[in-house]
Design a protein around this motif. Sequence first.
Motif, PDB file in Angstrom:
ATOM      1  N   GLN A   2       0.667  -1.295   0.050  1.00 23.20           N
ATOM      2  CA  GLN A   2      -0.528   0.184   0.346  1.00 23.20           C
ATOM      3  C   GLN A   2       0.838   1.086   0.047  1.00 23.20           C
ATOM      4  N   VAL A   3       2.036   1.543  -0.061  1.00 23.38           N
ATOM      5  CA  VAL A   3       2.786   2.158   0.049  1.00 23.38           C
ATOM      6  C   VAL A   3       4.044   2.247  -1.020  1.00 23.38           C
ATOM      7  N   ALA A   4       4.247   1.521  -1.798  1.00 24.70           N
ATOM      8  CA  ALA A   4       5.320   0.925  -3.163  1.00 24.70           C
ATOM      9  C   ALA A   4       4.951   0.022  -3.900  1.00 24.70           C
ATOM     10  N   ASN A   5       5.294   0.029  -4.701  1.00 24.24           N
ATOM     11  CA  ASN A   5       5.044  -0.389  -5.906  1.00 24.24           C
ATOM     12  C   ASN A   5       5.882  -2.095  -6.154  1.00 24.24           C
ATOM     13  N   ILE A   6       5.548  -2.943  -5.932  1.00 23.13           N
ATOM     14  CA  ILE A   6       6.469  -3.704  -5.863  1.00 23.13           C
ATOM     15  C   ILE A   6       6.671  -4.804  -7.494  1.00 23.13           C
ATOM     16  N   ASN A   7       7.877  -4.988  -8.148  1.00 25.71           N
ATOM     17  CA  ASN A   7       7.484  -5.753  -9.029  1.00 25.71           C
ATOM     18  C   ASN A   7       9.211  -7.152  -9.256  1.00 25.71           C
ATOM     19  N   THR A   8       8.876  -7.349 -10.012  1.00 26.09           N
ATOM     20  CA  THR A   8       9.876  -9.169 -10.184  1.00 26.09           C
ATOM     21  C   THR A   8      10.084  -8.738 -11.769  1.00 26.09           C
ATOM     22  N   PRO A   9      11.608  -8.398 -11.824  1.00 26.67           N
ATOM     23  CA  PRO A   9      12.233  -8.086 -13.234  1.00 26.67           C
ATOM     24  C   PRO A   9      12.555  -9.189 -13.758  1.00 26.67           C
ATOM     25  N   ASP A  10      13.399  -9.743 -12.963  1.00 26.21           N
ATOM     26  CA  ASP A  10      13.403 -11.914 -13.365  1.00 26.21           C
ATOM     27  C   ASP A  10      12.953 -12.499 -12.430  1.00 26.21           C
ATOM     28  N   ALA A  11      13.404 -13.483 -12.383  1.00 22.57           N
ATOM     29  CA  ALA A  11      13.571 -14.420 -11.544  1.00 22.57           C
ATOM     30  C   ALA A  11      14.061 -14.357 -10.497  1.00 22.57           C
ATOM     31  N   ARG A  12      14.878 -13.799 -10.295  1.00 24.07           N
ATOM     32  CA  ARG A  12      15.957 -13.375  -8.422  1.00 24.07           C
ATOM     33  C   ARG A  12      15.732 -11.844  -8.338  1.00 24.07           C
ATOM     34  N   THR A  13      15.226 -11.362  -8.490  1.00 20.01           N
ATOM     35  CA  THR A  13      14.827  -9.673  -8.532  1.00 20.01           C
ATOM     36  C   THR A  13      13.414  -9.479  -8.381  1.00 20.01           C
ATOM     37  N   ILE A  14      14.122  -9.505  -6.758  1.00 25.50           N
ATOM     38  CA  ILE A  14      12.243  -8.183  -6.459  1.00 25.50           C
ATOM     39  C   ILE A  14      12.721  -6.934  -6.689  1.00 25.50           C
ATOM     40  N   THR A  15      12.069  -5.674  -7.055  1.00 25.67           N
ATOM     41  CA  THR A  15      12.226  -4.128  -6.979  1.00 25.67           C
ATOM     42  C   THR A  15      10.992  -3.743  -6.024  1.00 25.67           C
ATOM     43  N   VAL A  16      11.600  -3.003  -5.708  1.00 19.84           N
ATOM     44  CA  VAL A  16      10.016  -2.152  -4.490  1.00 19.84           C
ATOM     45  C   VAL A  16      10.352  -0.836  -4.350  1.00 19.84           C
ATOM     46  N   THR A  17       9.815   0.450  -5.361  1.00 15.43           N
ATOM     47  CA  THR A  17       9.343   1.399  -5.248  1.00 15.43           C
ATOM     48  C   THR A  17       7.806   2.081  -5.339  1.00 15.43           C
ATOM     49  N   GLN A  38      13.924   4.603   3.052  1.00 15.18           N
ATOM     50  CA  GLN A  38      14.529   3.958   4.671  1.00 15.18           C
ATOM     51  C   GLN A  38      13.602   3.313   5.358  1.00 15.18           C
ATOM     52  N   PRO A  39      12.427   3.721   5.339  1.00 13.21           N
ATOM     53  CA  PRO A  39      10.826   2.671   6.332  1.00 13.21           C
ATOM     54  C   PRO A  39      10.710   1.706   5.536  1.00 13.21           C
ATOM     55  N   ILE A  40      11.121   1.321   4.374  1.00 14.85           N
ATOM     56  CA  ILE A  40      10.433   0.586   4.383  1.00 14.85           C
ATOM     57  C   ILE A  40      11.682  -0.722   3.777  1.00 14.85           C
ATOM     58  N   GLU A  41      12.992  -0.347   3.851  1.00 11.62           N
ATOM     59  CA  GLU A  41      14.238  -0.965   4.222  1.00 11.62           C
ATOM     60  C   GLU A  41      14.668  -2.252   5.678  1.00 11.62           C
ATOM     61  N   LYS A  42      13.776  -0.822   6.284  1.00 16.25           N
ATOM     62  CA  LYS A  42      14.279  -1.430   7.582  1.00 16.25           C
ATOM     63  C   LYS A  42      13.012  -2.126   8.119  1.00 16.25           C
ATOM     64  N   ALA A  43      11.570  -1.758   7.834  1.00 15.99           N
ATOM     65  CA  ALA A  43      10.451  -2.798   7.624  1.00 15.99           C
ATOM     66  C   ALA A  43      10.895  -4.133   7.301  1.00 15.99           C
ATOM     67  N   PHE A  91      15.949 -11.616   3.130  1.00 10.43           N
ATOM     68  CA  PHE A  91      16.441 -11.216   2.611  1.00 10.43           C
ATOM     69  C   PHE A  91      16.782 -10.132   2.950  1.00 10.43           C
ATOM     70  N   ASN A  92      17.781  -9.382   1.795  1.00 12.79           N
ATOM     71  CA  ASN A  92      19.010  -8.160   2.217  1.00 12.79           C
ATOM     72  C   ASN A  92      18.645  -6.712   1.288  1.00 12.79           C
ATOM     73  N   PRO A  93      18.115  -6.393   1.628  1.00 13.57           N
ATOM     74  CA  PRO A  93      17.320  -5.437   0.813  1.00 13.57           C
ATOM     75  C   PRO A  93      18.976  -4.405   0.223  1.00 13.57           C
ATOM     76  N   MET A  94      18.522  -4.098  -0.768  1.00 16.63           N
ATOM     77  CA  MET A  94      19.771  -2.912  -1.154  1.00 16.63           C
ATOM     78  C   MET A  94      19.194  -1.263  -1.535  1.00 16.63           C
ATOM     79  N   ASN A  95      19.690  -0.496  -0.990  1.00 22.48           N
ATOM     80  CA  ASN A  95      18.438   0.895  -1.471  1.00 22.48           C
ATOM     81  C   ASN A  95      19.329   1.693  -2.671  1.00 22.48           C
ATOM     82  N   ASN A  96      19.611   1.825  -3.619  1.00 22.43           N
ATOM     83  CA  ASN A  96      19.621   2.487  -4.698  1.00 22.43           C
ATOM     84  C   ASN A  96      19.673   3.871  -5.041  1.00 22.43           C
ATOM     85  N   GLY A  97      19.084   4.704  -3.967  1.00 19.17           N
ATOM     86  CA  GLY A  97      18.165   5.705  -4.288  1.00 19.17           C
ATOM     87  C   GLY A  97      17.023   6.197  -4.591  1.00 19.17           C
ATOM     88  N   ASP A  98      16.660   5.445  -5.634  1.00 17.01           N
ATOM     89  CA  ASP A  98      15.120   5.408  -5.347  1.00 17.01           C
ATOM     90  C   ASP A  98      14.184   4.118  -5.246  1.00 17.01           C
TER      91      ASP A  98
END
Length: 187
Positions: A56-71, A79-84, A92-99
Amino acid sequence: MTEEINFILDSTKESMEGSIAHLEKEFLNIRAGKASPQMLGGVFVDYYGSQTPLSQVANINTPDARTITVTPWEKNMLQPIEKAIMIANIGFNPMNNGDNIIISVPPLTEERRKDLVKQAKAEAEDAKISIRNARKDANTDIKKLEKEGTSEDVCKVAEENVQKLTDAFIKRIDEHLIIKEAEIMKV
């Protein structure tokens, strides 16, 4: 058959359908190595003071079979999403790229696959217990009707119908489990 018995059978079937639906939902949360947005279904984010589902606060996609992107829809939610996601402890180990946040879904080890199969079996067993409880409740209601004067034959047929329902739903649970096990163990 009496209306009461039809009602008991209908409500028992409805309860058992609910058990299957719950099992299917739980199976979605057991990841089988392939990335899917449902993997983050149990993640709640602190959104202006209230716990809100990630979807409800982000768009969740799977560009390929091994990756999830949260926008996130708001940049300040990164930061709050990464922490959650870290707090949710789903491996999972989330990586924040600024976008957005990128999650690499690691391939499952043999040991992890076996753990997931155990988890799936436990969920299936819980569903079976739920089905048996619905059967027990139905049989209790049928016995009450028998004491209130419903014919013994009618009650016997109703109990047999409840048992047939129970057997059919247990079989469906076993079929779901076989499919999920195969999905988990497939490398």
